[in-house]
Design a protein around this motif. Structure first.
Motif, PDB file in Angstrom:
ATOM      1  N   CYS A 172     -67.693  66.082  22.116  1.00 47.48           N
ATOM      2  CA  CYS A 172     -67.002  66.615  20.941  1.00 47.48           C
ATOM      3  C   CYS A 172     -65.651  67.225  21.310  1.00 47.48           C
ATOM      4  CB  CYS A 172     -67.873  67.679  20.261  1.00 47.48           C
ATOM      5  SG  CYS A 172     -69.434  67.040  19.623  1.00 47.48           S
ATOM      6  N   PRO A 173     -64.764  67.439  20.323  1.00 45.37           N
ATOM      7  CA  PRO A 173     -63.495  68.122  20.577  1.00 45.37           C
ATOM      8  C   PRO A 173     -63.721  69.538  21.094  1.00 45.37           C
ATOM      9  CG  PRO A 173     -63.452  67.006  18.452  1.00 45.37           C
ATOM     10  CD  PRO A 173     -64.863  66.950  18.942  1.00 45.37           C
ATOM     11  N   PRO A 174     -62.682  70.185  21.655  1.00 50.96           N
ATOM     12  CA  PRO A 174     -62.819  71.549  22.165  1.00 50.96           C
ATOM     13  C   PRO A 174     -63.228  72.526  21.057  1.00 50.96           C
ATOM     14  CG  PRO A 174     -60.793  70.537  22.943  1.00 50.96           C
ATOM     15  CD  PRO A 174     -61.359  69.621  21.914  1.00 50.96           C
ATOM     16  N   PRO A 175     -63.799  73.680  21.440  1.00 52.57           N
ATOM     17  CA  PRO A 175     -64.228  74.674  20.440  1.00 52.57           C
ATOM     18  C   PRO A 175     -63.069  75.141  19.576  1.00 52.57           C
ATOM     19  CG  PRO A 175     -65.150  75.175  22.591  1.00 52.57           C
ATOM     20  CD  PRO A 175     -64.151  74.088  22.796  1.00 52.57           C
ATOM     21  N   ARG A 176     -63.392  75.422  18.292  1.00 54.62           N
ATOM     22  CA  ARG A 176     -62.366  75.886  17.353  1.00 54.62           C
ATOM     23  C   ARG A 176     -63.036  76.379  16.075  1.00 54.62           C
ATOM     24  NH1 ARG A 176     -58.846  71.047  17.216  1.00 54.62           N
ATOM     25  NH2 ARG A 176     -59.870  70.743  19.223  1.00 54.62           N
ATOM     26  N   SER A 177     -62.269  77.150  15.302  1.00 53.81           N
ATOM     27  CA  SER A 177     -62.686  77.588  13.968  1.00 53.81           C
ATOM     28  C   SER A 177     -61.468  77.584  13.060  1.00 53.81           C
ATOM     29  CB  SER A 177     -63.316  78.984  14.011  1.00 53.81           C
ATOM     30  OG  SER A 177     -62.356  79.950  14.404  1.00 53.81           O
ATOM     31  N   ASP A 178     -61.718  77.642  11.748  1.00 55.52           N
ATOM     32  CA  ASP A 178     -60.639  77.667  10.752  1.00 55.52           C
ATOM     33  C   ASP A 178     -59.694  76.474  10.916  1.00 55.52           C
ATOM     34  OD1 ASP A 178     -61.538  80.075   9.558  1.00 55.52           O
ATOM     35  OD2 ASP A 178     -60.623  81.207  11.193  1.00 55.52           O
ATOM     36  N   HIS A 179     -60.252  75.322  11.278  1.00 53.34           N
ATOM     37  CA  HIS A 179     -59.473  74.101  11.406  1.00 53.34           C
ATOM     38  C   HIS A 179     -59.482  73.355  10.077  1.00 53.34           C
ATOM     39  CE1 HIS A 179     -63.670  73.664  12.610  1.00 53.34           C
ATOM     40  NE2 HIS A 179     -63.644  72.457  12.075  1.00 53.34           N
ATOM     41  N   THR A 200     -55.949  81.151  20.434  1.00 56.78           N
ATOM     42  CA  THR A 200     -54.846  80.213  20.616  1.00 56.78           C
ATOM     43  C   THR A 200     -54.879  79.159  19.511  1.00 56.78           C
ATOM     44  OG1 THR A 200     -54.902  80.505  23.010  1.00 56.78           O
ATOM     45  CG2 THR A 200     -53.803  78.531  22.174  1.00 56.78           C
ATOM     46  N   LEU A 201     -53.744  78.954  18.863  1.00 56.44           N
ATOM     47  CA  LEU A 201     -53.688  77.945  17.810  1.00 56.44           C
ATOM     48  C   LEU A 201     -53.593  76.552  18.421  1.00 56.44           C
ATOM     49  CD1 LEU A 201     -53.551  80.104  15.664  1.00 56.44           C
ATOM     50  CD2 LEU A 201     -51.686  78.842  14.602  1.00 56.44           C
ATOM     51  N   LEU A 202     -54.331  75.632  17.845  1.00 54.88           N
ATOM     52  CA  LEU A 202     -54.377  74.263  18.326  1.00 54.88           C
ATOM     53  C   LEU A 202     -53.611  73.343  17.386  1.00 54.88           C
ATOM     54  CD1 LEU A 202     -58.198  74.171  19.168  1.00 54.88           C
ATOM     55  CD2 LEU A 202     -56.310  74.674  20.730  1.00 54.88           C
ATOM     56  N   GLY A 203     -53.106  72.243  17.940  1.00 56.16           N
ATOM     57  CA  GLY A 203     -52.410  71.245  17.130  1.00 56.16           C
ATOM     58  C   GLY A 203     -52.921  69.847  17.368  1.00 56.16           C
ATOM     59  N   ASP A 204     -54.048  69.724  18.088  1.00 58.06           N
ATOM     60  CA  ASP A 204     -54.574  68.395  18.394  1.00 58.06           C
ATOM     61  C   ASP A 204     -55.311  67.810  17.200  1.00 58.06           C
ATOM     62  OD1 ASP A 204     -56.506  70.332  18.553  1.00 58.06           O
ATOM     63  OD2 ASP A 204     -57.582  69.429  20.226  1.00 58.06           O
ATOM     64  N   PRO A 222     -48.498  69.865  14.553  1.00 60.17           N
ATOM     65  CA  PRO A 222     -48.196  71.276  14.287  1.00 60.17           C
ATOM     66  C   PRO A 222     -49.407  72.160  14.599  1.00 60.17           C
ATOM     67  CG  PRO A 222     -47.574  69.877  12.429  1.00 60.17           C
ATOM     68  CD  PRO A 222     -48.385  69.033  13.345  1.00 60.17           C
ATOM     69  N   GLN A 223     -49.152  73.300  15.202  1.00 56.15           N
ATOM     70  CA  GLN A 223     -50.225  74.252  15.498  1.00 56.15           C
ATOM     71  C   GLN A 223     -50.500  75.075  14.245  1.00 56.15           C
ATOM     72  OE1 GLN A 223     -47.840  75.667  18.896  1.00 56.15           O
ATOM     73  NE2 GLN A 223     -49.738  75.560  20.088  1.00 56.15           N
ATOM     74  N   ARG A 224     -51.716  74.961  13.707  1.00 53.26           N
ATOM     75  CA  ARG A 224     -52.049  75.626  12.447  1.00 53.26           C
ATOM     76  C   ARG A 224     -53.520  76.043  12.444  1.00 53.26           C
ATOM     77  NH1 ARG A 224     -47.989  74.472   8.496  1.00 53.26           N
ATOM     78  NH2 ARG A 224     -46.142  74.490   9.812  1.00 53.26           N
ATOM     79  N   CYS A 225     -53.815  77.035  11.608  1.00 57.12           N
ATOM     80  CA  CYS A 225     -55.194  77.342  11.240  1.00 57.12           C
ATOM     81  C   CYS A 225     -55.204  77.715   9.761  1.00 57.12           C
ATOM     82  CB  CYS A 225     -55.778  78.474  12.091  1.00 57.12           C
ATOM     83  SG  CYS A 225     -55.057  80.102  11.793  1.00 57.12           S
ATOM     84  N   GLY A 226     -56.342  77.519   9.116  1.00 57.07           N
ATOM     85  CA  GLY A 226     -56.436  77.817   7.691  1.00 57.07           C
ATOM     86  C   GLY A 226     -55.635  76.881   6.825  1.00 57.07           C
ATOM     87  N   HIS A 227     -55.258  75.722   7.339  1.00 53.36           N
ATOM     88  CA  HIS A 227     -54.433  74.770   6.600  1.00 53.36           C
ATOM     89  C   HIS A 227     -55.307  73.717   5.936  1.00 53.36           C
ATOM     90  CE1 HIS A 227     -55.217  73.298  10.599  1.00 53.36           C
ATOM     91  NE2 HIS A 227     -54.735  72.106  10.338  1.00 53.36           N
ATOM     92  N   GLY A 228     -54.678  72.757   5.284  1.00 56.06           N
ATOM     93  CA  GLY A 228     -55.402  71.667   4.657  1.00 56.06           C
ATOM     94  C   GLY A 228     -54.803  70.336   5.055  1.00 56.06           C
ATOM     95  N   ILE A 229     -55.657  69.325   5.270  1.00 59.18           N
ATOM     96  CA  ILE A 229     -55.182  67.970   5.539  1.00 59.18           C
ATOM     97  C   ILE A 229     -55.923  67.003   4.625  1.00 59.18           C
ATOM     98  CG2 ILE A 229     -54.553  68.413   7.946  1.00 59.18           C
ATOM     99  CD1 ILE A 229     -57.120  66.927   8.761  1.00 59.18           C
ATOM    100  N   SER A 230     -55.304  65.862   4.362  1.00 59.45           N
ATOM    101  CA  SER A 230     -55.915  64.816   3.560  1.00 59.45           C
ATOM    102  C   SER A 230     -55.348  63.476   4.024  1.00 59.45           C
ATOM    103  CB  SER A 230     -55.644  65.034   2.073  1.00 59.45           C
ATOM    104  OG  SER A 230     -56.429  64.168   1.286  1.00 59.45           O
ATOM    105  N   ALA A 231     -56.162  62.414   3.924  1.00 60.90           N
ATOM    106  CA  ALA A 231     -55.796  61.133   4.534  1.00 60.90           C
ATOM    107  C   ALA A 231     -55.862  59.986   3.536  1.00 60.90           C
ATOM    108  CB  ALA A 231     -56.724  60.840   5.712  1.00 60.90           C
TER     109      ALA A 231
END
Length: 433
Positions: A172-179, A200-204, A222-231
């Motif tokens: 799995c990807p590295p640990p994270r929250s609020d992605h 640390t903010l991630l951008g991967d 972009p390094q973000r947390c609490g953001h939104g993405i859609s595809a």
């Protein structure tokens, strides 16, 4: 007319100060569904639906046992004609946290729940859920400890037959929250960014292949947390969130499938929604009443918060963007007079410490008191128009009442005259006899 190839925002429900804080929200077809939250009367587990065609909220009457009124955390995702909500709740008097998947059928408005504890041990908060094309629900990341707030890379898979399994962490990807997390074409799910170890903010960006049950890292962005993405089939869009400087953003970034790289901030030829984090940002299909002559794709934005000690947003916006996104202009390519930029935004508490490897701050589109004043003036004008209309109706009713009373008086006088004439005629007849 907007310049060619320029995305534009349309406000479907204006920004207004609200004490309502949504627990979870998702988009199912043309229906925006919010589940639970905190209002003026306390916390509730009620379900509300905002229909994008009718542009109005409706309260849904549900049956069955769904999420509680006071969950620790919720994450919702559409699942065909249903809404799937993953929620966690701490047992009173203990540190044990129960995690449950509740599914609401929109056709019957009935809940059914699947306990996730015992089979797997998912994280407690900060996780994200998304549904693949085949109905499998992926729950990834979050904080694995209720006290230590350590990020996790736990990956829980709930298949369409409600079978629950845990994917190996080493794959799995590295640990994270609020992605950010979203479903993507070809039966894949995409996650991006979030808070990693040490805040640390991630951008991967990683892609989960539902058919192979495997992960693949794509690129950094972009390094973000609490953001939104859609595809979509051609692009992945990113909106808002908190950047590595603790700034709440309202910029737009695009990952082009053909170019395999991130571009942004993208120029938007309209008034922008307020900077926010923790919002819903989702693809809408089909396109809603789009007058543009070129093929376009629509996205919907709902809710979120703009900073510490600020009320949550309860607004709905639509983003219309050209389907061919290869040549969208960047905000930096427009003159400052056109872009209306400024450099200050409130710091969000979601980012506790800024990493040492910070991105250079980007200019954020302006959302200042000017827009708030404009919205207040618009609302006041609408109230004045309604008051004027009521005054006109009152005048009309008063005029009708005066006319009615005048006619009643005239009728009364006519009846009295008729009675006098009849009496005189009777007297004459008696005299003749």
């Amino acid at each position: 007319m907007p310049p060619a190839h320029a995305p534009a925002w349309t406000c479907l429900q204006p920004t207004k100060e609200s004490a309502w804080h949504t627990s979870a929200s998702c988009l199912c077809g043309q229906a925006l569904v919010i589940i639970g939250g905190t209002g003026k009367e306390g916390k509730t587990a009620e379900v509300f639906v905002y229909h994008l065609h009718e542009l109005q909220w409706l309260k849904a009457e549900t049956t069955g046992k769904g999420p509680p009124t006071r969950p620790l955390y919720c994450s919702a995702t559409g699942r065909g004609e249903s809404v799937a909500v993953v929620w966690s709740k701490q047992q009173p008097g203990t540190t044990k946290v129960l995690v449950t998947l509740s599914v609401l059928s929109l056709a019957h408005m009935r809940w059914h729940s699947i306990p996730l504890d015992g089979t797997v041990s998912p994280p407690r908060r900060g996780y994200r859920a998304a549904t693949s094309m085949h109905g499998d629900i992926l729950i990834f990341g979050g904080e694995g400890s209720i006290n230590e707030h350590l990020p996790s890379n736990t990956c829980v898979l709930v298949q369409d037959d409600d079978t629950v399994s845990l994917l190996p962490k080493e794959d799995c990807p590295p640990p994270r929250s609020d992605h950010a997390c979203t479903v993507a074409p070809q039966d894949t799910i995409v996650i991006h960014g979030g808070k990693g170890t040490g805040s640390t903010l991630l951008g991967d960006m990683w892609v989960y292949d539902a058919a192979r049950k495997s992960w693949l890292e794509i690129c950094d962005g972009p390094q973000r947390c609490g953001h939104g993405i859609s595809a979509t089939e051609r692009m992945i869009l990113l909106f808002g969130g908190v950047n590595c400087d603790g700034v709440v953003c309202n910029d737009l970034w695009i990952w082009n499938v053909e170019g395999h790289h991130w571009r942004g901030p993208i120029f938007v030829d309209s008034m922008l929604p307020a900077p926010r984090a923790g919002h819903l940002f989702s693809l809408v299909w089909p396109v809603l009443d789009d007058p543009s002559p070129e093929p376009t794709t629509c996205f919907v934005l709902y809710g979120g918060v703009g900073g510490p000690n600020l009320p949550p947003f309860h607004d709905v916006h639509r983003l219309t963007i050209p389907t061919n996104c290869s040549n969208l202009p960047l905000a930096s390519e427009r003159a400052p007079a056109e872009r209306h930029y400024h450099n200050h935004q409130p710091t969000h508490p979601m980012l506790s410490t800024a990493p040492s490897t910070a991105l250079a701050p980007v200019h954020q589109p302006k959302y200042t008191q000017d827009r708030e004043d404009e919205e207040i003036l618009t609302a006041m004008q609408r109230l004045k128009d309604k008051a004027d209309a009521l005054d006109e109706q009152e005048k009309e009713l008063y005029s009708m009442e005066v006319t009615r009373r005048s006619r009643e008086m005239q009728l009364h006088l006519d009846r009295e005259k008729l009675e006098r004439d009849r009496t005189q005629l009777v007297k004459k007849m008696h005299k003749m006899d």
